[in-house]
Design a protein around this motif. Structure first.
Motif, PDB file in Angstrom:
ATOM      1  N   ARG A  59       0.801  10.971  -0.537  1.00  0.00           N
ATOM      2  CA  ARG A  59      -0.080  10.073   0.234  1.00  0.00           C
ATOM      3  C   ARG A  59      -1.380  10.757   0.659  1.00  0.00           C
ATOM      4  NH1 ARG A  59       4.951  10.036   2.023  1.00  0.00           N
ATOM      5  NH2 ARG A  59       4.410  11.367   3.790  1.00  0.00           N
ATOM      6  N   TYR A  60      -1.950  11.568  -0.234  1.00  0.00           N
ATOM      7  CA  TYR A  60      -3.168  12.306   0.101  1.00  0.00           C
ATOM      8  C   TYR A  60      -4.231  11.936  -0.936  1.00  0.00           C
ATOM      9  CZ  TYR A  60      -6.105  16.193   1.647  1.00  0.00           C
ATOM     10  OH  TYR A  60      -7.137  16.959   2.147  1.00  0.00           O
ATOM     11  N   LEU A  61      -5.126  11.000  -0.580  1.00  0.00           N
ATOM     12  CA  LEU A  61      -6.052  10.415  -1.536  1.00  0.00           C
ATOM     13  C   LEU A  61      -7.173  11.359  -1.966  1.00  0.00           C
ATOM     14  CD1 LEU A  61      -6.415   6.809  -0.041  1.00  0.00           C
ATOM     15  CD2 LEU A  61      -4.999   7.567  -1.958  1.00  0.00           C
ATOM     16  N   TYR A  98      -7.512  12.511 -11.722  1.00  0.00           N
ATOM     17  CA  TYR A  98      -8.248  11.805 -12.780  1.00  0.00           C
ATOM     18  C   TYR A  98      -8.798  12.787 -13.815  1.00  0.00           C
ATOM     19  CZ  TYR A  98      -8.051   7.301 -10.388  1.00  0.00           C
ATOM     20  OH  TYR A  98      -7.617   6.119  -9.834  1.00  0.00           O
ATOM     21  N   LYS A 153      -2.581   2.678  -7.802  1.00  0.00           N
ATOM     22  CA  LYS A 153      -3.543   3.467  -8.587  1.00  0.00           C
ATOM     23  C   LYS A 153      -3.003   3.847  -9.964  1.00  0.00           C
ATOM     24  CE  LYS A 153      -6.554   3.527  -5.265  1.00  0.00           C
ATOM     25  NZ  LYS A 153      -7.789   2.724  -5.365  1.00  0.00           N
ATOM     26  N   GLN A 202      -6.934  14.054  -3.324  1.00  0.00           N
ATOM     27  CA  GLN A 202      -6.569  14.717  -4.579  1.00  0.00           C
ATOM     28  C   GLN A 202      -6.904  13.864  -5.798  1.00  0.00           C
ATOM     29  OE1 GLN A 202      -2.477  16.960  -3.475  1.00  0.00           O
ATOM     30  NE2 GLN A 202      -2.588  14.815  -2.871  1.00  0.00           N
ATOM     31  N   ALA A 203      -7.443  12.669  -5.578  1.00  0.00           N
ATOM     32  CA  ALA A 203      -7.712  11.757  -6.694  1.00  0.00           C
ATOM     33  C   ALA A 203      -8.635  12.355  -7.759  1.00  0.00           C
ATOM     34  CB  ALA A 203      -8.288  10.446  -6.159  1.00  0.00           C
ATOM     35  N   LEU A 251      -1.241   9.072  -4.918  1.00  0.00           N
ATOM     36  CA  LEU A 251      -2.225   8.016  -4.723  1.00  0.00           C
ATOM     37  C   LEU A 251      -1.623   6.638  -4.497  1.00  0.00           C
ATOM     38  CD1 LEU A 251      -4.675   9.051  -7.604  1.00  0.00           C
ATOM     39  CD2 LEU A 251      -4.680   9.825  -5.220  1.00  0.00           C
ATOM     40  N   GLY A 252      -0.343   6.465  -4.768  1.00  0.00           N
ATOM     41  CA  GLY A 252       0.285   5.165  -4.593  1.00  0.00           C
ATOM     42  C   GLY A 252       0.394   4.403  -5.901  1.00  0.00           C
ATOM     43  N   GLN A 300       0.837  -1.192   0.000  1.00  0.00           N
ATOM     44  CA  GLN A 300       0.000   0.000   0.000  1.00  0.00           C
ATOM     45  C   GLN A 300       0.879   1.252   0.000  1.00  0.00           C
ATOM     46  OE1 GLN A 300      -3.407  -0.098  -0.335  1.00  0.00           O
ATOM     47  NE2 GLN A 300      -2.985  -2.276  -0.653  1.00  0.00           N
ATOM     48  N   LEU A 301       0.272   2.412  -0.244  1.00  0.00           N
ATOM     49  CA  LEU A 301       1.032   3.645  -0.432  1.00  0.00           C
ATOM     50  C   LEU A 301       1.796   4.070   0.812  1.00  0.00           C
ATOM     51  CD1 LEU A 301      -1.358   6.727  -0.419  1.00  0.00           C
ATOM     52  CD2 LEU A 301      -2.011   4.520   0.467  1.00  0.00           C
ATOM     53  N   ASN A 302       1.335   3.734   2.000  1.00  0.00           N
ATOM     54  CA  ASN A 302       2.059   4.148   3.207  1.00  0.00           C
ATOM     55  C   ASN A 302       3.449   3.530   3.275  1.00  0.00           C
ATOM     56  OD1 ASN A 302      -0.006   5.764   4.188  1.00  0.00           O
ATOM     57  ND2 ASN A 302      -1.038   4.030   5.185  1.00  0.00           N
TER      58      ASN A 302
END
Length: 593
Positions: A438-440, A447, A385, A442-443, A381-382, A260-262
């Motif tokens: 790591r700030y979702l 996109y 994604k 902003q997805a 997003l990692g 995962q992204l973390n």
């Protein structure tokens, strides 16, 4: 005096005929029956080979050319789907292998003694550096094999690249990567030429009653433009789906093994416009568990099957781009002339003004796959994604390719300028924006940028190919023109490969400057065309084999078409007389006007 016994045998039949008149009747009956038998045979023969009573020649002719038109549509769809599968397999495999080889644990456990990092660097170098020399051999390759067979050969080389990944060693990966670099420009140049030729053939089958079609002469200028717009739109609608197909290995296989992204982004401090290079601080271990070799073989086998299907589609479903006699004429102008003509076409100011647009076309497609997707998308997003981001881009580009159909009603500048405006706005936005790692949340914005970038890419690439088909309608020049286009695009991709270590602001500044220059140069070209400024085109020499074969017994028997100047001068644009001699001009100067 003779004896009566000696004369009797000679006069015997006559005497017999005189004595028996029925012999005459028998002979007459025999002759009459023979005559009736011959007439009966002729009647039977007419019934067998002649046209049926309800035969309608015009209706049958319409059915024949309807089948021909359907065959052209089949060729376009087959070539488009083959290009989609080929590029999708290539991108998907390359993306999956680079992620696997990036993981430190994967390298040490599976390939500890072969230095995969060094091999990957040389693979990327072979793919990006080799096309620099493509201008030297691509026209010769296309003319030697023919357009269809050049496509088939290039697709086969892409399949070879897939097969080399079954056994990952230096002597399999690097040579296959160099072969890919050799095949990149011939593949897309022959594809562009093939789609344009299909549009011209479709025009011929629609207007088969026209005199210039029946005599195999050049069509009036602009007559094929509508078909070029439609067919290039179909091609790029399918082609941009390759970015979606390329994400299938990640979506259905590799994402199951990623951290995962973390974990993967734990060392990343800056994203977007504040970043340098390719995502600095990214964790060297991205796989939480190693995929089994059997599963990798299954994925690679599926990709190999798709590449083999693309080869079969080109081989079986794609028809020839030219008549056999036209293929002979195209390659019979001399290999030295074929080698020189791409360089001589660059003296045409129309192409020179389009060079910056070709370069930007190469910049933007590789930037969205590397710079934007990694330094903006993955950073925020990692890695898990990445596939969804590029899928959004591919679907958008495929859908918005249909906007190029507006060229059927609007001026041809509209799609290219619209795409340039969209990309300019996005470049300014990216220049000013640094997403938080790591700030979702902003997805949605990421996109949206991917979708808008796909729209700009679709208008850019579809518009350029349509423009080249409109400007260069001569079938003797199209392979040269598309070779020049894709060669400049390959040079731009090589430049992006070289600048991978630059700060993001420098990359965005270079792209924005290139886009401004490209837009200005294109508008200047259109202005010069509107003012009827004369452009230069090299002469296409006549075929040198007139003394061989039944087609060349007389001057008028050859079905080669005239070059730009044979169709008469156009009121809109001045053109050159390009086939006035049997050889290229000695003084290297072209006739104008």
């Amino acid at each position: 005096m003779g004896h009566p016994e000696q004369a009797a045998p000679t006069a015997g039949p006559e005497v017999a005929m005189e004595k028996d008149p029925s012999c005459y009747q028998d002979a007459a009956k025999t002759v009459a029956s023979d005559g009736l038998g011959a007439e009966g045979m002729e009647t039977q023969l007419d019934d067998f080979v002649g046209a049926p009573p309800d035969y309608n020649e015009e209706e049958e002719e319409q059915k024949y050319f309807r089948r021909k038109r359907l065959g052209v549509v089949k060729n376009v769809l087959a070539a488009s789907l083959a290009g989609m599968l080929t590029y999708g397999v290539y991108l998907g495999l390359l993306q999956m292998q680079l992620i696997l080889h990036y993981d430190e644990t994967y390298r040490e456990v599976k390939y500890s003694n072969i230095q995969l990092e060094d091999i990957d660097r040389k693979v990327l170098m072979g793919i990006n550096v080799t096309p620099v020399a493509a201008l030297l051999y691509t026209p010769v390759l296309i003319r030697f094999f023919g357009t269809k067979w050049a496509m088939f050969l290039a697709v086969g080389i892409y399949a070879l690249f897939v097969s080399s990944n079954y056994w990952e060693r230096y002597y399999t990966l690097v040579p296959s990567a160099v072969a890919i670099g050799v095949a990149i420009v011939p593949l897309w140049a022959s594809m562009g030429n093939y789609i344009t030729r299909m549009a011209q053939k479709y025009y011929e089958y629609v207007n088969y009653k026209e005199e210039h079609v029946q005599e195999q002469q050049r069509a009036p200028r602009g007559a094929c433009n509508a078909y070029i717009v439609v067919f290039q739109t179909i091609f790029y609608t399918c082609f941009h789906l390759s970015f979606v197909c390329a994400q299938m290995p990640m979506l259905f296989f590799l994402n199951n093994y990623l951290y995962q992204l973390n974990h993967t982004l734990s060392g990343v401090k800056h994203c977007g416009t504040l970043s340098h290079g390719t995502l600095p601080g990214f964790n060297t271990t991205v796989l939480q568990s190693l995929p089994r070799s059997v599963n990798l073989i299954i994925v690679e086998s599926a990709l190999m099957a798709a590449a083999f299907l693309a080869m079969l589609m080109v081989l079986v479903l794609c028809g020839s781009a030219y008549r056999p006699t036209e293929e002979i004429d195209l390659r019979s102008i001399g290999w030295g002339n074929i080698f020189q003509l791409p360089f001589k076409h660059m003296r045409d100011y129309r192409l020179r003004h389009l060079f910056p647009l070709f370069i930007y076309s190469g910049f933007e497609v590789l930037f969205v796959c590397t710079g934007f997707s990694l330094n903006y998308g993955v950073c925020a997003l990692g890695l898990e994604k990445l596939a969804y981001l590029l899928t959004a881009y591919g679907l958008s580009a495929s859908a918005f390719s249909s906007l190029a159909l507006c060229m059927l009603r609007l001026r041809r500048q509209v799609p290219l300028l619209a795409g340039a405006i969209v990309h300019a706005a996005l470049l300014v936005t990216l220049f000013c924006w640094a997403p938080e790692p790591r700030y979702l949340l902003q997805a949605p914005l990421l996109y949206s940028i991917a979708v808008l970038w796909g729209m700009g890419s679709a208008l850019n690439k579809t518009g350029i190919s349509i423009l080249l088909g409109m400007l260069y309608e001569d079938k003797e020049r199209q392979d040269f023109v598309f070779t020049i286009y894709h060669w400049w695009q390959a040079l731009a991709i090589f430049t992006v490969y070289l600048w991978s270590g630059l700060p993001m602001k420098a990359k965005l500044s270079i792209m924005l400057l290139t886009l401004v220059v490209a837009t200005g140069a294109y508008l200047w070209m259109e202005r010069k065309l509107a003012q009827h400024v004369t452009y230069r085109l090299p002469r296409i020499p006549r075929p040198r084999h007139r003394m061989h074969g039944y087609r060349y017994m007389e001057e008028d028997d050859s079905d080669e078409t005239g070059s730009e100047g044979d169709g008469g001068n156009n009121n809109d644009e001045a053109r050159v007389d390009s086939t006035s001699g049997d050889d290229l001009p000695r003084d290297d100067e072209d006739q104008l006007g």
